[in-house]
Design a protein around this motif. Structure first.
Motif, PDB file in Angstrom:
ATOM      1  N   LYS A 128      30.436   5.683   0.308  1.00  0.00           N
ATOM      2  CA  LYS A 128      29.645   6.805  -0.181  1.00  0.00           C
ATOM      3  C   LYS A 128      29.870   7.016  -1.680  1.00  0.00           C
ATOM      4  CE  LYS A 128      29.287  10.455   2.387  1.00  0.00           C
ATOM      5  NZ  LYS A 128      27.869  10.357   2.750  1.00  0.00           N
ATOM      6  N   THR A 129      30.072   5.916  -2.393  1.00  0.00           N
ATOM      7  CA  THR A 129      30.241   6.028  -3.843  1.00  0.00           C
ATOM      8  C   THR A 129      29.015   6.666  -4.490  1.00  0.00           C
ATOM      9  OG1 THR A 129      31.671   4.074  -3.843  1.00  0.00           O
ATOM     10  CG2 THR A 129      30.705   4.712  -5.945  1.00  0.00           C
ATOM     11  N   GLY A 130      27.864   6.416  -3.927  1.00  0.00           N
ATOM     12  CA  GLY A 130      26.653   7.049  -4.446  1.00  0.00           C
ATOM     13  C   GLY A 130      26.720   8.560  -4.371  1.00  0.00           C
ATOM     14  N   THR A 131      27.389   9.083  -3.335  1.00  0.00           N
ATOM     15  CA  THR A 131      27.543  10.534  -3.228  1.00  0.00           C
ATOM     16  C   THR A 131      28.385  11.078  -4.383  1.00  0.00           C
ATOM     17  OG1 THR A 131      27.383  10.391  -0.818  1.00  0.00           O
ATOM     18  CG2 THR A 131      28.354  12.382  -1.728  1.00  0.00           C
ATOM     19  N   LEU A 132      29.459  10.360  -4.740  1.00  0.00           N
ATOM     20  CA  LEU A 132      30.277  10.778  -5.876  1.00  0.00           C
ATOM     21  C   LEU A 132      29.461  10.768  -7.165  1.00  0.00           C
ATOM     22  CD1 LEU A 132      32.965  11.579  -7.139  1.00  0.00           C
ATOM     23  CD2 LEU A 132      33.563   9.132  -7.264  1.00  0.00           C
ATOM     24  N   GLU A 133      28.636   9.761  -7.355  1.00  0.00           N
ATOM     25  CA  GLU A 133      27.798   9.712  -8.547  1.00  0.00           C
ATOM     26  C   GLU A 133      26.816  10.882  -8.581  1.00  0.00           C
ATOM     27  OE1 GLU A 133      28.076   7.687 -11.125  1.00  0.00           O
ATOM     28  OE2 GLU A 133      29.846   6.852 -10.141  1.00  0.00           O
ATOM     29  N   LYS A 134      26.320  11.252  -7.425  1.00  0.00           N
ATOM     30  CA  LYS A 134      25.416  12.404  -7.360  1.00  0.00           C
ATOM     31  C   LYS A 134      26.155  13.689  -7.741  1.00  0.00           C
ATOM     32  CE  LYS A 134      22.550  12.269  -4.009  1.00  0.00           C
ATOM     33  NZ  LYS A 134      21.940  12.369  -2.648  1.00  0.00           N
ATOM     34  N   ILE A 135      27.411  13.817  -7.287  1.00  0.00           N
ATOM     35  CA  ILE A 135      28.219  14.994  -7.647  1.00  0.00           C
ATOM     36  C   ILE A 135      28.430  15.056  -9.154  1.00  0.00           C
ATOM     37  CG2 ILE A 135      30.513  16.019  -7.425  1.00  0.00           C
ATOM     38  CD1 ILE A 135      30.596  14.897  -4.557  1.00  0.00           C
ATOM     39  N   LYS A 136      28.809  13.930  -9.745  1.00  0.00           N
ATOM     40  CA  LYS A 136      29.059  13.905 -11.186  1.00  0.00           C
ATOM     41  C   LYS A 136      27.796  14.225 -11.969  1.00  0.00           C
ATOM     42  CE  LYS A 136      30.964   9.781 -11.310  1.00  0.00           C
ATOM     43  NZ  LYS A 136      31.678   8.593 -11.841  1.00  0.00           N
ATOM     44  N   ASN A 137      26.663  13.677 -11.547  1.00  0.00           N
ATOM     45  CA  ASN A 137      25.413  13.948 -12.263  1.00  0.00           C
ATOM     46  C   ASN A 137      25.041  15.425 -12.203  1.00  0.00           C
ATOM     47  OD1 ASN A 137      25.070  11.257 -13.009  1.00  0.00           O
ATOM     48  ND2 ASN A 137      23.892  10.758 -11.163  1.00  0.00           N
ATOM     49  N   ARG A 138      25.250  16.062 -11.071  1.00  0.00           N
ATOM     50  CA  ARG A 138      24.912  17.477 -10.949  1.00  0.00           C
ATOM     51  C   ARG A 138      25.836  18.345 -11.810  1.00  0.00           C
ATOM     52  NH1 ARG A 138      23.386  18.387  -4.505  1.00  0.00           N
ATOM     53  NH2 ARG A 138      21.561  16.974  -4.514  1.00  0.00           N
ATOM     54  N   MET A 139      27.095  17.964 -11.871  1.00  0.00           N
ATOM     55  CA  MET A 139      28.016  18.707 -12.722  1.00  0.00           C
ATOM     56  C   MET A 139      27.672  18.508 -14.193  1.00  0.00           C
ATOM     57  SD  MET A 139      30.055  20.566 -10.980  1.00  0.00           S
ATOM     58  CE  MET A 139      31.165  21.005 -12.312  1.00  0.00           C
ATOM     59  N   ARG A 140      27.305  17.303 -14.602  1.00  0.00           N
ATOM     60  CA  ARG A 140      26.909  17.062 -15.989  1.00  0.00           C
ATOM     61  C   ARG A 140      25.684  17.914 -16.349  1.00  0.00           C
ATOM     62  NH1 ARG A 140      27.409  11.308 -14.507  1.00  0.00           N
ATOM     63  NH2 ARG A 140      29.383  10.469 -15.273  1.00  0.00           N
ATOM     64  N   GLU A 141      24.716  17.945 -15.433  1.00  0.00           N
ATOM     65  CA  GLU A 141      23.506  18.710 -15.692  1.00  0.00           C
ATOM     66  C   GLU A 141      23.799  20.202 -15.768  1.00  0.00           C
ATOM     67  OE1 GLU A 141      19.065  19.372 -13.690  1.00  0.00           O
ATOM     68  OE2 GLU A 141      20.499  17.938 -12.827  1.00  0.00           O
ATOM     69  N   GLN A 142      24.681  20.689 -14.893  1.00  0.00           N
ATOM     70  CA  GLN A 142      25.010  22.105 -14.869  1.00  0.00           C
ATOM     71  C   GLN A 142      25.744  22.529 -16.137  1.00  0.00           C
ATOM     72  OE1 GLN A 142      24.141  24.437 -12.871  1.00  0.00           O
ATOM     73  NE2 GLN A 142      25.535  26.117 -13.414  1.00  0.00           N
ATOM     74  N   MET A 143      26.671  21.678 -16.599  1.00  0.00           N
ATOM     75  CA  MET A 143      27.486  22.020 -17.762  1.00  0.00           C
ATOM     76  C   MET A 143      26.912  21.481 -19.062  1.00  0.00           C
ATOM     77  SD  MET A 143      29.578  23.740 -16.087  1.00  0.00           S
ATOM     78  CE  MET A 143      30.583  24.228 -17.482  1.00  0.00           C
ATOM     79  N   ASP A 144      25.831  20.716 -18.999  1.00  0.00           N
ATOM     80  CA  ASP A 144      25.229  20.118 -20.193  1.00  0.00           C
ATOM     81  C   ASP A 144      26.276  19.325 -20.972  1.00  0.00           C
ATOM     82  OD1 ASP A 144      23.300  19.428 -21.993  1.00  0.00           O
ATOM     83  OD2 ASP A 144      23.415  21.316 -23.134  1.00  0.00           O
ATOM     84  N   ASN A 145      26.968  18.460 -20.244  1.00  0.00           N
ATOM     85  CA  ASN A 145      28.064  17.664 -20.816  1.00  0.00           C
ATOM     86  C   ASN A 145      27.938  16.241 -20.290  1.00  0.00           C
ATOM     87  OD1 ASN A 145      30.494  16.521 -21.663  1.00  0.00           O
ATOM     88  ND2 ASN A 145      31.666  18.420 -21.309  1.00  0.00           N
TER      89      ASN A 145
END
Length: 494
Positions: A128-145
């Motif tokens: 489920k590495t894709g799930t981790l990538e989805k988590i990171k992308n959502r956090m980047r978008e939320q924090m604009d980082n």
């Protein structure tokens, strides 16, 4: 069991034939078909459970709680620890707000766990590495980082929670991040090197039931069919052996489909016809081409190796005799008979014209003939004479040849003529230049014949022949002269 007719509109007749069977046996077959269908449904669910687990987890969490132990699935300790720390932070925020040393300590732990989450990737074992990538992308978008670690560090900081409404931020986490982290799991490996899977516990009762049914059917067939051994009946229902293979359970779709066909719930006759036609078209075309190429190739090799030359030089020792007849001489005699009895009568008018023309041309070279034409009443006399002579000559020649062939001495003369003709032809053909030319012509002729037939086969294909055969079978079957034939194995209780 009555064989289902292979036709297009045979569904009603097919079902009527099924109802003629013993109702108890038919009911038992249908019960086994239901069991087989239920087993196939479980097999398909088991195969697709892991790919669809996230869907079941979000929509049917009770199902995952029930079936996760079957697949050996247990919560992942790292991700569960992470979510528990988040719960503690949420409780602390609800209790004392953004102030307090306890909150600072919990947020520091959470920042460290977030870095470990990104670096160590606890999702990898569950694929489920894709799930981790989805988590990171959502956090980047939320924090604009652009940095996932930086986004987590900023998100789990007192300053960020003070500056923003912490209830709204936690709502974002619980809605968009928590379900992804909660979907992770740990699945241990067994001693075989594969993931632990207890589906065999569910599948074993079905296997035992199918095994008992298989033994009863094979025993019944061996007693019913005289001269049939136990081994023969086992291989007669070979497709049922797929029930007992612990791997590749998806192959059970074949025996289950056949069982549904045998009890009349589905009709595979059309599919059977299409499969038979496909095999016939493929095999017939390939076999025809192979036989043709090999046959013509053998003939070409024989010619190139000098078979004709050997026959001419040594006709007796190199020829295998199956009778005491000289075929060459017999062929010549038959050709002469056909010519005299069949061909010449049809060519009589043409022969008369040729002879008459020859007589007239020969007379025209005689000075007396030209002078006679100048006399009164003599203009048409030579033509009349030529016509009568040609007609008489043609009839006499044909009659004479017929009498000669009907006479024993005439037959002997013609036999001798055929023998001498063969010897003379053989002698003339022994000329090396002539022989090489004949061999070359025969080889080229065979090659052209081979290519022409192959071209016709490629252009026409086997569809026409297969369709014609099927049409003839249907016509014959409808007329009642030929019973239907079933290729798909039938039920043993028929």
């Amino acid at each position: 069991m009555p064989s289902p007719p292979v036709s297009r509109n045979n569904t009603k007749q097919y079902k009527r034939q099924r109802t003629r069977r013993n109702p108890w046996l038919l009911g038992l077959d249908r019960l086994m078909a239901l069991a087989a269908l239920a087993n196939l449904s479980l097999v398909l669910f088991n195969i697709t459970y892991i790919p669809f687990r996230d869907f079941y987890l979000s929509r049917l969490p009770q199902l995952t709680e029930l079936y996760d132990p079957i697949k050996g699935i247990v919560p992942n300790r790292d991700t569960q620890k992470y979510l528990k720390t988040v719960d503690q932070v949420e409780q602390q925020l609800a209790k004392s707000g953004t102030e307090g040393a306890e909150l600072q300590k919990l947020l520091e732990q959470l920042r460290g766990q977030s870095e470990e989450l990104v670096d160590e990737n606890p999702f990898e074992l569950a694929n489920k590495t894709g799930t981790l990538e989805k988590i990171k992308n959502r956090m980047r978008e939320q924090m604009d980082n652009e940095s996932a670690k930086g986004s987590f560090r900023e998100f789990w900081s007192v300053d960020y929670l003070k500056k923003n409404l912490w209830t709204r931020e936690l709502e974002f986490f619980n809605k968009d991040i928590r379900p992804l982290i909660a979907s992770n799991y740990y699945r241990p490996f067994g001693e075989s090197g594969d993931f632990v899977d207890f589906f065999v516990v569910i599948d074993l009762p079905f296997v035992l039931l199918f095994g008992l049914d298989y033994l009863i059917r094979t025993f019944y067939l061996s007693r019913r069919r005289q001269g049939t051994s136990w081994k023969d009946t086992i291989f007669w229902r070979w497709y049922d052996l797929l029930f007992f293979i612990p791997i590749w359970r998806i192959l059970r779709i074949l025996p289950i489909t056949l069982r549904l066909h045998q009890v009349g719930w589905i009709n595979l006759s059309r599919m059977q016809t299409q499969i038979n036609r496909f095999l016939a078209e493929s095999l017939a075309g390939d076999m025809t081409e192979i036989v043709l190429v090999q046959s013509v190739g053998i003939a070409q090799d024989a010619i190139e190796q000098g078979v004709i030359e050997q026959w001419l030089l040594n006709p007796e020792t190199d020829t295998v005799e199956i009778n005491e007849v000289n075929e060459i001489e017999e062929l010549i005699l038959q050709a002469v008979k056909i010519t005299i009895y069949k061909v010449l009568p049809q060519l009589t008018p043409d022969l008369e014209n040729v002879i008459r023309h020859a007589i007239v041309e020969a007379l025209s070279d005689i000075p007396f003939y030209r002078q006679a034409q100048q006399l009164p009443g003599m203009m048409t006399l030579p033509n009349v004479i030529a016509q009568q002579v040609s007609k008489q000559l043609t009839q006499t020649s044909q009659s004479t040849l017929t009498k000669v062939l009907n006479d024993q001495k005439g037959k002997d003369i013609f036999d001798q003529l055929g023998e001498h003709f063969t010897d003379a032809l053989r002698g003339e053909l022994q000329n090396q230049e002539t022989l090489d030319e004949i061999q070359s012509l025969l080889t080229d002729f065979l090659e052209e014949t081979k290519l022409t037939i192959l071209q016709r086969l490629e252009s026409k294909g086997g569809e026409g022949a297969a369709a014609e055969v099927e049409h003839l079978r249907q016509v014959t079957r409808d007329s009642g002269r030929l019973p239907s034939v079933q290729v798909i194995p039938g039920s043993s209780r028929s």
